[in-house]
Motif scaffolding. Structure first.
Motif, PDB file in Angstrom:
ATOM      1  N   ALA A 208       0.838  -1.206   0.000  1.00 40.82           N
ATOM      2  CA  ALA A 208       0.000   0.000   0.000  1.00 40.82           C
ATOM      3  C   ALA A 208       0.872   1.255   0.000  1.00 40.82           C
ATOM      4  N   ARG A 209       1.949   1.240   0.784  1.00 39.06           N
ATOM      5  CA  ARG A 209       2.852   2.405   0.802  1.00 39.06           C
ATOM      6  C   ARG A 209       3.512   2.606  -0.550  1.00 39.06           C
ATOM      7  N   LEU A 210       3.944   1.512  -1.171  1.00 38.62           N
ATOM      8  CA  LEU A 210       4.578   1.625  -2.476  1.00 38.62           C
ATOM      9  C   LEU A 210       3.595   2.129  -3.522  1.00 38.62           C
ATOM     10  N   GLU A 211       2.366   1.631  -3.478  1.00 44.26           N
ATOM     11  CA  GLU A 211       1.376   2.072  -4.458  1.00 44.26           C
ATOM     12  C   GLU A 211       1.068   3.553  -4.306  1.00 44.26           C
ATOM     13  N   ARG A 212       1.020   4.029  -3.071  1.00 44.26           N
ATOM     14  CA  ARG A 212       0.804   5.469  -2.876  1.00 44.26           C
ATOM     15  C   ARG A 212       1.943   6.267  -3.485  1.00 44.26           C
ATOM     16  N   GLY A 213       3.162   5.734  -3.411  1.00 39.30           N
ATOM     17  CA  GLY A 213       4.295   6.414  -4.019  1.00 39.30           C
ATOM     18  C   GLY A 213       4.264   6.370  -5.534  1.00 39.30           C
ATOM     19  N   LEU A 214       3.682   5.311  -6.098  1.00 37.88           N
ATOM     20  CA  LEU A 214       3.590   5.177  -7.546  1.00 37.88           C
ATOM     21  C   LEU A 214       2.501   6.063  -8.133  1.00 37.88           C
ATOM     22  N   LEU A 215       1.501   6.410  -7.331  1.00 36.45           N
ATOM     23  CA  LEU A 215       0.295   7.059  -7.841  1.00 36.45           C
ATOM     24  C   LEU A 215       0.037   8.371  -7.113  1.00 36.45           C
ATOM     25  N   PRO A 216       0.740   9.433  -7.477  1.00 32.82           N
ATOM     26  CA  PRO A 216       0.591  10.709  -6.770  1.00 32.82           C
ATOM     27  C   PRO A 216      -0.617  11.499  -7.255  1.00 32.82           C
ATOM     28  N   GLN A 217      -0.922  12.558  -6.559  1.00 33.43           N
ATOM     29  CA  GLN A 217      -1.924  13.503  -7.020  1.00 33.43           C
ATOM     30  C   GLN A 217      -1.314  14.390  -8.103  1.00 33.43           C
ATOM     31  N   PRO A 218      -2.005  14.614  -9.222  1.00 33.07           N
ATOM     32  CA  PRO A 218      -1.475  15.504 -10.263  1.00 33.07           C
ATOM     33  C   PRO A 218      -1.173  16.885  -9.698  1.00 33.07           C
ATOM     34  N   LEU A 219      -0.034  17.437 -10.108  1.00 33.34           N
ATOM     35  CA  LEU A 219       0.374  18.766  -9.668  1.00 33.34           C
ATOM     36  C   LEU A 219       0.060  19.739 -10.806  1.00 33.34           C
ATOM     37  N   MET A 220      -1.152  20.270 -10.806  1.00 32.27           N
ATOM     38  CA  MET A 220      -1.591  21.128 -11.905  1.00 32.27           C
ATOM     39  C   MET A 220      -2.606  22.149 -11.410  1.00 32.27           C
ATOM     40  N   SER A 221      -2.664  23.283 -12.121  1.00 35.99           N
ATOM     41  CA  SER A 221      -3.588  24.358 -11.732  1.00 35.99           C
ATOM     42  C   SER A 221      -4.485  24.807 -12.871  1.00 35.99           C
ATOM     43  N   THR A 222      -4.210  24.384 -14.090  1.00 38.98           N
ATOM     44  CA  THR A 222      -4.994  24.832 -15.233  1.00 38.98           C
ATOM     45  C   THR A 222      -6.409  24.274 -15.206  1.00 38.98           C
ATOM     46  N   ASP A 223      -7.329  25.056 -15.726  1.00 43.35           N
ATOM     47  CA  ASP A 223      -8.719  24.591 -15.898  1.00 43.35           C
ATOM     48  C   ASP A 223      -8.988  24.181 -17.333  1.00 43.35           C
ATOM     49  N   ALA A 224      -8.005  24.403 -18.205  1.00 49.06           N
ATOM     50  CA  ALA A 224      -8.212  24.099 -19.621  1.00 49.06           C
ATOM     51  C   ALA A 224      -8.187  22.599 -19.886  1.00 49.06           C
ATOM     52  N   LEU A 225      -7.496  21.834 -19.022  1.00 54.41           N
ATOM     53  CA  LEU A 225      -7.375  20.394 -19.196  1.00 54.41           C
ATOM     54  C   LEU A 225      -7.867  19.685 -17.944  1.00 54.41           C
ATOM     55  N   GLN A 226      -8.387  18.493 -18.143  1.00 54.51           N
ATOM     56  CA  GLN A 226      -8.765  17.630 -17.035  1.00 54.51           C
ATOM     57  C   GLN A 226      -7.958  16.336 -17.126  1.00 54.51           C
ATOM     58  N   VAL A 227      -7.573  15.812 -15.971  1.00 55.86           N
ATOM     59  CA  VAL A 227      -6.813  14.561 -15.928  1.00 55.86           C
ATOM     60  C   VAL A 227      -7.576  13.564 -15.055  1.00 55.86           C
ATOM     61  N   HIS A 228      -7.848  12.411 -15.628  1.00 52.06           N
ATOM     62  CA  HIS A 228      -8.509  11.324 -14.903  1.00 52.06           C
ATOM     63  C   HIS A 228      -7.515  10.170 -14.791  1.00 52.06           C
ATOM     64  N   THR A 229      -7.304   9.674 -13.581  1.00 50.67           N
ATOM     65  CA  THR A 229      -6.321   8.622 -13.342  1.00 50.67           C
ATOM     66  C   THR A 229      -7.007   7.314 -12.972  1.00 50.67           C
ATOM     67  N   PHE A 230      -6.286   6.213 -13.205  1.00 53.24           N
ATOM     68  CA  PHE A 230      -6.810   4.879 -12.864  1.00 53.24           C
ATOM     69  C   PHE A 230      -5.641   3.964 -12.560  1.00 53.24           C
ATOM     70  N   TYR A 231      -5.826   3.106 -11.544  1.00 54.51           N
ATOM     71  CA  TYR A 231      -4.824   2.091 -11.243  1.00 54.51           C
ATOM     72  C   TYR A 231      -5.520   0.835 -10.738  1.00 54.51           C
TER      73      TYR A 231
END
Length: 383
Positions: free
Chosen positions: A143-166
């Motif tokens: 679980a700790r390793l997976e949290r390290g593999l899957l961070p929160q996107p570091l972004m501020s723009t509203d022009a693009l959206q990012v959807h993640t999946f693991y």
């Protein structure tokens, strides 16, 4: 009742005869073997359920002898059977790992039989508790390793959206090194990466975490785009446990105002562009995997067709499942075919990665064996 194999480590023939008689009188379901020294016992441990140990052997004495036996006993229970009626010695023996402490002359056949049976059951319970604890520790580590593999996107723009999946492949006993990250630099550039360290296990996952963190640091430090993957490869080659370990990477730098993407592939599956109701693989120049033969990944400039598109990036666990036609794999063309199915356009963008995994598993006839990581970058609400 199952018969138990008991090994008596005793150099006194009279005491050994007495133990055999006690078990025989109690009609105990035990098969008894006798070793007259610690050295002899070493070659007789195979298949033994419980060991009865005298603390006064010619080649092993007292607690030190008990420690020697415990070191080679494996899953066998150990009971001390001695002529020394010493309460402190008994406490010390149990503290060292013995299941019981019995005094010669103070046990009859029924008590000895019961003590041996209980010792075996306690040992089994201890082993089960130990294995359970090891599983819990591995799960916490994963679980700790997976949290390290899957961070929160570091972004501020509203022009693009990012959807993640693991989706972890741990249902098949796997923990992989799939990773992704998203970092915005300034107001105009969005850097995106999806990667996969070869192999499965905690070491590969830890290396994936190192690569993701290194990539984020390189991007935030302002390293030129064309040098980032080369620097990442240096990290890989320094930190990997063996020369055979490599990683595949897909890197995209999005110029937000220009609506343009620069794609670099290092042995990784090509992204898929969704636009105008169609899904097509990006015609990106292929590059060699990281860690084999250092060479810059060639850039491919992609002019995005409108202000309404989505770019799907993923690891190969998504496309390596079967399609039900013999050994044929889903592959990139099959992935595009899934996206072009009539039901595809009706799936909301945030739910599209999970829907894709569900369809890939249907085609595979069961769960996908490998980890699956996905990033869906979208501009506009349609595709």
């Amino acid at each position: 009742m199952d018969r138990l194999r008991v090994l008596l480590v005793e150099d006194d023939e009279g005491d050994a005869f007495l133990v055999r008689e006690l078990l025989s009188e109690a009609e105990a379901p035990f098969d008894l073997a006798v070793a007259t020294s610690m050295r002899a016992a070493t070659s007789m441990m195979r298949g033994v359920h419980c060991v009865l140990l005298d603390l006064g052997l010619p080649d092993a004495e007292g607690i030190d002898g008990l420690r020697q036996l415990l070191a080679m006993a494996g899953s066998a229970a150990v009971c001390v059977l001695t002529g020394r009626s010493d309460e402190h010695l008994g406490v010390e023996a149990v503290a060292e790992g013995a299941q019981d402490y019995l005094v010669k002359g103070q046990v009859d056949g029924v008590l000895l039989t019961r003590a041996l049976r209980y010792a075996v059951e306690r040992k089994r319970a201890d082993e089960n508790a130990r294995r359970l604890r090891e599983v819990e520790l591995r799960q916490a580590e994963s679980a700790r390793l997976e949290r390290g593999l899957l961070p929160q996107p570091l972004m501020s723009t509203d022009a693009l959206q990012v959807h993640t999946f693991y989706r972890s492949g741990r249902a098949m006993g796997l923990l992989g090194g799939d990773f992704f990250d998203v970092v915005q630099v300034g107001a105009d550039k969005l850097h995106v990466i999806v990667g996969d360290v070869c192999g499965h296990g905690a070491e590969e996952a830890a290396l994936g975490v190192e690569l993701r963190v290194a990539w984020r640091a390189l991007v935030l430090a302002g390293v030129p785009e064309e040098q980032v993957l080369g620097s990442l490869e240096q990290v890989l080659m320094t930190e990997r446990r063996a020369r055979e370990v490599f990683a595949t990477v897909a890197s995209v730098v999005l110029d937000i105002p220009a609506n343009r993407a620069t794609v670099r592939l290092a042995g990784h599956p090509t992204p898929v562009l969704l636009s105008g109701g169609r899904a097509e693989p990006v015609a990106a120049k292929p590059g060699i995997v990281l860690g084999v033969r250092p060479r810059p990944a060639p850039p491919t400039v992609l002019e995005l067709p409108s202000d309404d598109w989505s770019l799907l990036m993923y690891t190969d666990g998504l496309i390596e499942g079967h399609t039900g036609n013999g050994v044929e794999r889903l592959d990139v063309d099959g992935l595009c075919a899934l996206l072009d199915e009539p039901a595809g356009p009706g799936v909301p963008l945030p739910a599209l990665p999970a829907w894709l995994v569900g369809r890939a598993e249907q085609a595979n006839g069961g769960p996908l064996a490998d980890d699956v990581a996905m990033l869906l970058i979208s501009r506009g609400g349609d595709r």
